[in-house]
Design a protein around this motif. Sequence first.
Motif, PDB file in Angstrom:
ATOM      1  N   GLN A  86       3.676  17.116  -1.504  1.00  0.00           N
ATOM      2  CA  GLN A  86       3.109  15.927  -0.863  1.00  0.00           C
ATOM      3  C   GLN A  86       3.859  14.683  -1.303  1.00  0.00           C
ATOM      4  OE1 GLN A  86      -1.107  15.885  -1.572  1.00  0.00           O
ATOM      5  NE2 GLN A  86      -1.413  17.903  -0.687  1.00  0.00           N
ATOM      6  N   GLN A  87       3.370  13.529  -0.884  1.00  0.00           N
ATOM      7  CA  GLN A  87       3.999  12.259  -1.236  1.00  0.00           C
ATOM      8  C   GLN A  87       3.011  11.336  -1.935  1.00  0.00           C
ATOM      9  OE1 GLN A  87       5.431  10.945   2.641  1.00  0.00           O
ATOM     10  NE2 GLN A  87       7.497  11.522   2.027  1.00  0.00           N
ATOM     11  N   VAL A  88       3.556  10.392  -2.659  1.00  0.00           N
ATOM     12  CA  VAL A  88       2.774   9.314  -3.259  1.00  0.00           C
ATOM     13  C   VAL A  88       2.585   8.249  -2.193  1.00  0.00           C
ATOM     14  CG1 VAL A  88       2.838   7.446  -4.969  1.00  0.00           C
ATOM     15  CG2 VAL A  88       3.617   9.747  -5.585  1.00  0.00           C
ATOM     16  N   PHE A  89       1.412   7.626  -2.146  1.00  0.00           N
ATOM     17  CA  PHE A  89       1.146   6.556  -1.193  1.00  0.00           C
ATOM     18  C   PHE A  89       0.956   5.260  -1.972  1.00  0.00           C
ATOM     19  CE2 PHE A  89      -1.902   3.789   0.954  1.00  0.00           C
ATOM     20  CZ  PHE A  89      -1.293   3.627   2.174  1.00  0.00           C
ATOM     21  N   SER A  90       1.725   4.242  -1.596  1.00  0.00           N
ATOM     22  CA  SER A  90       1.581   2.915  -2.207  1.00  0.00           C
ATOM     23  C   SER A  90       1.368   1.892  -1.113  1.00  0.00           C
ATOM     24  CB  SER A  90       2.832   2.525  -2.995  1.00  0.00           C
ATOM     25  OG  SER A  90       3.021   3.376  -4.086  1.00  0.00           O
ATOM     26  N   LYS A  91       0.490   0.972  -1.362  1.00  0.00           N
ATOM     27  CA  LYS A  91       0.243  -0.128  -0.433  1.00  0.00           C
ATOM     28  C   LYS A  91       0.503  -1.427  -1.191  1.00  0.00           C
ATOM     29  CE  LYS A  91      -3.418  -2.224   2.312  1.00  0.00           C
ATOM     30  NZ  LYS A  91      -4.850  -2.157   2.639  1.00  0.00           N
ATOM     31  N   LEU A  92       1.427  -2.230  -0.654  1.00  0.00           N
ATOM     32  CA  LEU A  92       1.782  -3.495  -1.290  1.00  0.00           C
ATOM     33  C   LEU A  92       1.591  -4.628  -0.303  1.00  0.00           C
ATOM     34  CD1 LEU A  92       5.142  -2.351  -2.898  1.00  0.00           C
ATOM     35  CD2 LEU A  92       2.943  -2.553  -4.033  1.00  0.00           C
TER      36      LEU A  92
END
Length: 133
Positions: A86-92
Amino acid sequence: MTIESDLQQADNRTGVITATGNVRIVYPDERVVATARQAQYFSQEGLVILSGDVDVIQSDGHSIKAERVYYWVENERVKAEPLGEQQVFSKLKVDALQKPAPVAPGAEGTARSTVSAPEPSDPADSTSGANQP
């Protein structure tokens, strides 16, 4: 910082504090709330490791969702890892990021740089005008 969880253990010999089950950490100084299945604080290393369905949310809108998050307290460095493939999710929030320092009034267009070619160390490396077309 406050930690809520189903179970908490501290080992004074190693300096490791472990919280497991429905972990919720509130860090008001950094305006952060984090949830995970487990959290460990390694006091000697100044390292917090959150693992298992990690959600970290800052009050300015930044967030991270990952399987494991490492946080080095002293230099405020973060590393996030996904589960398997899977992937890491980041919200900036872009407007919340630091902007470059403003240029002083009247300084626009005054920057100069000088570039000079290196001197050849061997005369055979240099070309003379006679050999140029």
